[in-house]
Scaffold this motif. Sequence first.
Motif, PDB file in Angstrom:
ATOM      1  N   PHE A  21     -14.229  38.926  -4.431  1.00  0.00           N
ATOM      2  CA  PHE A  21     -15.169  39.746  -3.561  1.00  0.00           C
ATOM      3  C   PHE A  21     -15.744  38.786  -2.544  1.00  0.00           C
ATOM      4  O   PHE A  21     -15.687  39.395  -1.490  1.00  0.00           O
ATOM      5  N   ALA A  22     -16.123  37.585  -2.615  1.00  0.00           N
ATOM      6  CA  ALA A  22     -16.531  36.631  -1.551  1.00  0.00           C
ATOM      7  C   ALA A  22     -15.353  36.637  -0.524  1.00  0.00           C
ATOM      8  O   ALA A  22     -15.860  36.420   0.717  1.00  0.00           O
ATOM      9  N   SER A  23     -14.153  36.435  -0.997  1.00  0.00           N
ATOM     10  CA  SER A  23     -13.147  36.334  -0.007  1.00  0.00           C
ATOM     11  C   SER A  23     -12.793  37.633   0.736  1.00  0.00           C
ATOM     12  O   SER A  23     -12.373  37.569   2.020  1.00  0.00           O
ATOM     13  N   CYS A  24     -12.946  38.711  -0.047  1.00  0.00           N
ATOM     14  CA  CYS A  24     -12.843  39.876   0.932  1.00  0.00           C
ATOM     15  C   CYS A  24     -14.140  40.182   1.903  1.00  0.00           C
ATOM     16  O   CYS A  24     -13.869  41.037   2.747  1.00  0.00           O
ATOM     17  N   ALA A  25     -15.351  39.775   1.617  1.00  0.00           N
ATOM     18  CA  ALA A  25     -16.288  40.213   2.347  1.00  0.00           C
ATOM     19  C   ALA A  25     -16.227  39.728   3.755  1.00  0.00           C
ATOM     20  O   ALA A  25     -16.738  40.307   4.663  1.00  0.00           O
ATOM     21  N   ASP A  26     -15.434  38.828   4.064  1.00  0.00           N
ATOM     22  CA  ASP A  26     -15.492  38.325   5.494  1.00  0.00           C
ATOM     23  C   ASP A  26     -14.268  39.063   6.296  1.00  0.00           C
ATOM     24  O   ASP A  26     -14.665  39.039   7.601  1.00  0.00           O
ATOM     25  N   ALA A  27     -13.554  39.765   5.865  1.00  0.00           N
ATOM     26  CA  ALA A  27     -12.560  40.302   6.594  1.00  0.00           C
ATOM     27  C   ALA A  27     -13.127  41.805   6.918  1.00  0.00           C
ATOM     28  O   ALA A  27     -13.838  42.518   6.238  1.00  0.00           O
ATOM     29  N   GLU A  28     -12.944  42.219   8.231  1.00  0.00           N
ATOM     30  CA  GLU A  28     -13.384  43.486   8.839  1.00  0.00           C
ATOM     31  C   GLU A  28     -12.177  44.032   9.293  1.00  0.00           C
ATOM     32  O   GLU A  28     -11.428  43.873  10.329  1.00  0.00           O
ATOM     33  N   ARG A  29     -11.925  45.452   9.024  1.00  0.00           N
ATOM     34  CA  ARG A  29     -10.934  46.081   9.545  1.00  0.00           C
ATOM     35  C   ARG A  29     -11.250  47.203  10.655  1.00  0.00           C
ATOM     36  O   ARG A  29     -12.181  47.845  10.632  1.00  0.00           O
ATOM     37  N   TYR A  30     -10.401  47.170  11.588  1.00  0.00           N
ATOM     38  CA  TYR A  30     -10.667  47.953  12.859  1.00  0.00           C
ATOM     39  C   TYR A  30      -9.275  48.871  12.972  1.00  0.00           C
ATOM     40  O   TYR A  30      -8.402  48.692  12.882  1.00  0.00           O
ATOM     41  N   TYR A  31      -9.673  50.275  13.169  1.00  0.00           N
ATOM     42  CA  TYR A  31      -8.747  51.262  13.189  1.00  0.00           C
ATOM     43  C   TYR A  31      -8.216  51.774  14.460  1.00  0.00           C
ATOM     44  O   TYR A  31      -9.350  51.540  15.415  1.00  0.00           O
ATOM     45  N   ASN A  32      -7.160  52.050  14.755  1.00  0.00           N
ATOM     46  CA  ASN A  32      -6.658  52.192  16.248  1.00  0.00           C
ATOM     47  C   ASN A  32      -7.153  53.633  16.581  1.00  0.00           C
ATOM     48  O   ASN A  32      -7.309  54.331  15.958  1.00  0.00           O
ATOM     49  N   GLU A  41      -6.812  43.602  10.749  1.00  0.00           N
ATOM     50  CA  GLU A  41      -8.005  43.235   9.968  1.00  0.00           C
ATOM     51  C   GLU A  41      -8.258  41.999  10.471  1.00  0.00           C
ATOM     52  O   GLU A  41      -7.079  41.005  10.292  1.00  0.00           O
ATOM     53  N   PHE A  42      -9.403  41.238  10.772  1.00  0.00           N
ATOM     54  CA  PHE A  42      -9.756  39.983  11.152  1.00  0.00           C
ATOM     55  C   PHE A  42     -10.420  39.273   9.845  1.00  0.00           C
ATOM     56  O   PHE A  42     -11.574  39.830   9.420  1.00  0.00           O
ATOM     57  N   GLY A  43     -10.124  38.021   9.401  1.00  0.00           N
ATOM     58  CA  GLY A  43     -10.798  37.498   8.531  1.00  0.00           C
ATOM     59  C   GLY A  43     -11.419  36.291   9.116  1.00  0.00           C
ATOM     60  O   GLY A  43     -11.851  36.180  10.346  1.00  0.00           O
ATOM     61  N   ARG A  44     -11.552  35.236   8.365  1.00  0.00           N
ATOM     62  CA  ARG A  44     -12.118  33.814   8.953  1.00  0.00           C
ATOM     63  C   ARG A  44     -10.941  33.096   9.898  1.00  0.00           C
ATOM     64  O   ARG A  44     -10.514  31.881   9.101  1.00  0.00           O
ATOM     65  N   GLY A  45     -10.601  33.232  10.910  1.00  0.00           N
ATOM     66  CA  GLY A  45      -9.659  32.781  11.761  1.00  0.00           C
ATOM     67  C   GLY A  45      -8.151  33.312  11.414  1.00  0.00           C
ATOM     68  O   GLY A  45      -7.190  32.690  11.904  1.00  0.00           O
ATOM     69  N   ASP A  46      -8.085  34.089  10.398  1.00  0.00           N
ATOM     70  CA  ASP A  46      -6.807  34.949  10.214  1.00  0.00           C
ATOM     71  C   ASP A  46      -6.846  36.433  10.621  1.00  0.00           C
ATOM     72  O   ASP A  46      -7.818  36.879  10.563  1.00  0.00           O
ATOM     73  N   TRP A  47      -5.293  36.898  10.537  1.00  0.00           N
ATOM     74  CA  TRP A  47      -5.555  38.377  10.931  1.00  0.00           C
ATOM     75  C   TRP A  47      -4.166  38.849  10.168  1.00  0.00           C
ATOM     76  O   TRP A  47      -3.418  38.186   9.879  1.00  0.00           O
ATOM     77  N   VAL A  48      -4.295  40.156   9.860  1.00  0.00           N
ATOM     78  CA  VAL A  48      -3.168  40.942   9.280  1.00  0.00           C
ATOM     79  C   VAL A  48      -3.345  42.376   9.955  1.00  0.00           C
ATOM     80  O   VAL A  48      -4.394  42.727  10.145  1.00  0.00           O
ATOM     81  N   ASP A  49      -2.214  42.912   9.870  1.00  0.00           N
ATOM     82  CA  ASP A  49      -2.259  44.393  10.647  1.00  0.00           C
ATOM     83  C   ASP A  49      -1.366  45.299   9.770  1.00  0.00           C
ATOM     84  O   ASP A  49      -0.843  44.557   8.740  1.00  0.00           O
ATOM     85  N   ARG A  50      -1.411  46.587   9.828  1.00  0.00           N
ATOM     86  CA  ARG A  50      -0.773  47.493   8.900  1.00  0.00           C
ATOM     87  C   ARG A  50       0.680  47.348   8.558  1.00  0.00           C
ATOM     88  O   ARG A  50       1.388  47.392   7.728  1.00  0.00           O
ATOM     89  N   ALA A  51       1.455  46.742   9.679  1.00  0.00           N
ATOM     90  CA  ALA A  51       2.814  46.639   9.601  1.00  0.00           C
ATOM     91  C   ALA A  51       3.215  45.377   8.810  1.00  0.00           C
ATOM     92  O   ALA A  51       4.473  45.184   8.337  1.00  0.00           O
ATOM     93  N   GLY A  52       1.897  44.726   8.433  1.00  0.00           N
ATOM     94  CA  GLY A  52       2.423  43.298   7.520  1.00  0.00           C
ATOM     95  C   GLY A  52       2.370  42.282   8.253  1.00  0.00           C
ATOM     96  O   GLY A  52       2.690  40.989   7.815  1.00  0.00           O
ATOM     97  N   ASN A  53       2.237  42.240   9.739  1.00  0.00           N
ATOM     98  CA  ASN A  53       2.229  41.128  10.376  1.00  0.00           C
ATOM     99  C   ASN A  53       0.959  40.318  10.477  1.00  0.00           C
ATOM    100  O   ASN A  53      -0.140  40.889   9.982  1.00  0.00           O
TER     101      ASN A  53
END
Length: 111
Positions: A21-32, A41-53
Amino acid sequence: MKKAFILVLCLLLLCSSLFVFASCADAERYYNEDNPYDWIEFGRGDWVDRAGNSGVYERDGSQLTFYQDDVEVFTGTLKDGTFTMKMAGFAVSVYRTPEAKAAFEKEKGKA
């Protein structure tokens, strides 16, 4: 002995749950803005998108630069829950948090 084992098992489960839960709390998802199924989705210095990039990003104030395998892939600005993605200096997409989208829709309804 059995009670001690159950107690240790419960403590391990509790600790692992808190870690997840602590690791998930930092990421915030932004919708197109144009496609609600597309997100980043941005985390602590990392990112991921719907396509898996995925990759890392650097932040300088509201300016963000995104990298994948040490190659810059896009940039953007982040302000008040709205992320504007830019490629080659041109805005190509706008992403918002659900809260920012609700505030935007409310403000748009007033105009």
